[in-house]
Motif scaffolding. Structure first.
Motif, short mmCIF file in Angstrom:
data_model
loop_
_atom_site.label_atom_id
_atom_site.label_comp_id
_atom_site.label_asym_id
_atom_site.label_seq_id
_atom_site.Cartn_x
_atom_site.Cartn_y
_atom_site.Cartn_z
N LYS A 168 3.86 -0.39 -19.02
CA LYS A 168 4.55 -0.99 -17.87
C LYS A 168 6.06 -0.78 -17.93
O LYS A 168 6.74 -0.92 -16.91
CB LYS A 168 4.23 -2.48 -17.80
CG LYS A 168 4.56 -3.26 -19.06
CD LYS A 168 4.09 -4.70 -18.96
CE LYS A 168 4.29 -5.48 -20.24
NZ LYS A 168 3.38 -5.02 -21.33
N TYR A 171 7.65 3.96 -17.14
CA TYR A 171 7.62 4.79 -15.92
C TYR A 171 6.51 5.84 -16.02
O TYR A 171 6.72 7.03 -15.78
CB TYR A 171 8.98 5.45 -15.68
CG TYR A 171 10.10 4.45 -15.46
CD1 TYR A 171 10.41 3.98 -14.18
CD2 TYR A 171 10.81 3.93 -16.54
CE1 TYR A 171 11.42 3.04 -13.98
CE2 TYR A 171 11.82 2.99 -16.35
CZ TYR A 171 12.11 2.55 -15.07
OH TYR A 171 13.10 1.61 -14.88
N PRO A 174 1.24 8.24 -12.64
CA PRO A 174 -0.20 8.05 -12.44
C PRO A 174 -0.97 9.36 -12.49
O PRO A 174 -0.42 10.43 -12.21
CB PRO A 174 -0.28 7.39 -11.06
CG PRO A 174 1.00 7.72 -10.38
CD PRO A 174 2.02 7.83 -11.45
N LYS A 275 5.83 7.24 -7.35
CA LYS A 275 4.98 6.07 -7.59
C LYS A 275 5.25 5.49 -8.97
O LYS A 275 5.19 4.26 -9.16
CB LYS A 275 3.51 6.45 -7.44
CG LYS A 275 2.57 5.26 -7.52
CD LYS A 275 1.13 5.66 -7.23
CE LYS A 275 0.93 5.97 -5.75
NZ LYS A 275 -0.49 6.22 -5.41
N ARG A 278 8.23 3.28 -8.43
CA ARG A 278 7.92 2.11 -7.62
C ARG A 278 7.10 1.09 -8.42
O ARG A 278 7.38 -0.11 -8.38
CB ARG A 278 7.14 2.51 -6.36
CG ARG A 278 7.96 3.26 -5.33
CD ARG A 278 7.29 3.20 -3.97
NE ARG A 278 5.92 3.70 -4.00
CZ ARG A 278 5.58 4.98 -3.82
NH1 ARG A 278 6.52 5.89 -3.60
NH2 ARG A 278 4.32 5.36 -3.86
N ARG A 279 6.09 1.56 -9.11
CA ARG A 279 5.24 0.65 -9.88
C ARG A 279 6.03 -0.08 -10.96
O ARG A 279 5.85 -1.28 -11.17
CB ARG A 279 4.09 1.43 -10.52
CG ARG A 279 2.98 1.82 -9.56
CD ARG A 279 1.86 2.54 -10.31
NE ARG A 279 0.71 2.79 -9.45
CZ ARG A 279 -0.40 3.41 -9.86
NH1 ARG A 279 -0.49 3.83 -11.11
NH2 ARG A 279 -1.40 3.60 -9.03
N THR A 280 6.88 0.66 -11.65
CA THR A 280 7.66 0.03 -12.72
C THR A 280 8.66 -0.96 -12.15
O THR A 280 8.84 -2.05 -12.69
CB THR A 280 8.37 1.11 -13.55
OG1 THR A 280 7.41 2.06 -14.01
CG2 THR A 280 9.08 0.49 -14.74
N THR A 282 8.35 -2.61 -9.40
CA THR A 282 7.58 -3.77 -8.94
C THR A 282 7.29 -4.71 -10.10
O THR A 282 7.39 -5.94 -9.98
CB THR A 282 6.26 -3.33 -8.30
OG1 THR A 282 6.55 -2.54 -7.15
CG2 THR A 282 5.42 -4.52 -7.88
N TYR A 283 6.95 -4.13 -11.25
CA TYR A 283 6.71 -4.96 -12.43
C TYR A 283 7.97 -5.70 -12.85
O TYR A 283 7.93 -6.90 -13.18
CB TYR A 283 6.21 -4.09 -13.59
CG TYR A 283 6.17 -4.87 -14.88
CD1 TYR A 283 5.14 -5.77 -15.14
CD2 TYR A 283 7.20 -4.74 -15.82
CE1 TYR A 283 5.13 -6.52 -16.30
CE2 TYR A 283 7.18 -5.48 -16.99
CZ TYR A 283 6.14 -6.37 -17.22
OH TYR A 283 6.13 -7.12 -18.37
#
Length: 291
Positions: A168, A171, A174, A275, A278-280, A282-283
């Motif tokens: 998490k 970075y 995916p 992505k 963005r995902r990181t 968001t976390y």
């Protein structure tokens, strides 16, 4: 990043290795494990040039992943003798990656033995890795999440490791096995990659004759401080969760990624990189809100 030094021991018994490092899945550097191998005194760049100079070797550099690249497809090829001359002449980004010495130069097998660490090593997959000054691998973990024993020869090599619990913060891209390729893990820009400040991992420098144990699925970044090379031996993952991840990576993930590259081209690669950010982020935002 919060990096602690990888523990070091001069020698180790099988029982101590299993109890203190394999079972708790912790890395360790063994400093004097292979001094009885002929390879300990024989293996250097000059020797490799002598025994494998005419072999054509696959070369990789640090260019970003492109949709036209095949899985582990080399960026160039060269005779081993010419490559070693290049390593000695000047810094180069070209590395040899996953070179199977068992298949290519069988006589090198006489220079080492498969050690007994209490794990069943895959004897058909001894791999060599070469690199020039300042060349490096992207932060990644191996597709099979194996237990890896990394034997270093000649030169000095910087190593940074993270376990899978740190995904998490890293970075992670995916549908792949790498962190975002723009990150310089030797000197990270925390303003651009703020999540790295919370990553907890390990670091060390390997010298000639030292052995690094990397537990199942560990992320690893490797940078050649000077020209040199290493050999990896591996044992299958034992944790059922990791075996499941390995099967998914090998049987599904890599083929799915290949198909998507064919369909969407570079757009697929770019979207995956975006992505990852963005995902990181968001976390990070959710962690801040929960404080």
């Amino acid at each position: 990043m919060n990096l602690i030094d990888i523990p070091r021991v001069s020698q180790i018994t099988k029982a101590d290795f299993v109890a203190n490092y394999f079972k708790p899945q912790k890395p360790v550097v063994i400093e004097r494990f292979i001094e009885e191998w002929p390879a300990y005194t024989k293996w250097n760049l000059a020797y490799m040039k002598a025994v494998a100079g005419e072999k054509i070797v696959p070369l990789y550099d640090n260019r970003p992943v492109n949709h036209e690249d095949g899985f582990n497809e080399p960026h160039a090829k060269m005779k081993m003798a010419d490559y070693i001359d290049l390593l000695k002449k000047e810094p180069t980004k070209f590395r040899i990656f996953l070179w199977n010495i068992l298949r290519e130069v069988p006589e090198l097998q006489k220079d080492y033995t498969f050690p007994d660490f209490g794990l069943k090593l895959l004897k058909g997959l001894p791999m060599l890795f070469f690199g020039g000054k300042d060349s490096y691998t992207f932060m990644h973990y191996d597709i099979d999440l194996a237990n890896i024993f990394h034997f270093h020869f000649e030169g000095r090599k910087e190593i940074i490791l993270f376990d899978q619990s740190q995904n998490k913060h890293l970075y992670k891209v995916p549908h792949s096995l790498i962190a975002h390729e723009s990150i310089d893990f030797s000197n990270p820009d925390y303003e651009k990659w703020p999540a790295l400040k919370n990553a907890t991992g390990y670091k060390t420098y390997l010298e000639h004759g030292e052995v690094l144990y990397m537990p199942e699925g560990y992320w690893h970044y490797m940078k050649y401080i000077t020209p040199g090379f290493s050999m990896s031996l591996r044992a299958m993952a034992r944790n059922p969760k990791n075996l499941g991840k390995a099967a998914y990576n090998i049987l599904i993930m890599r083929y799915y990624d290949h198909i998507m590259r064919k369909i969407y081209g570079q757009k697929w690669i770019d979207e995956k990189n975006e992505k990852a950010i963005r995902r990181t982020n968001t976390y990070i935002d959710s962690a801040i809100k929960s404080e």
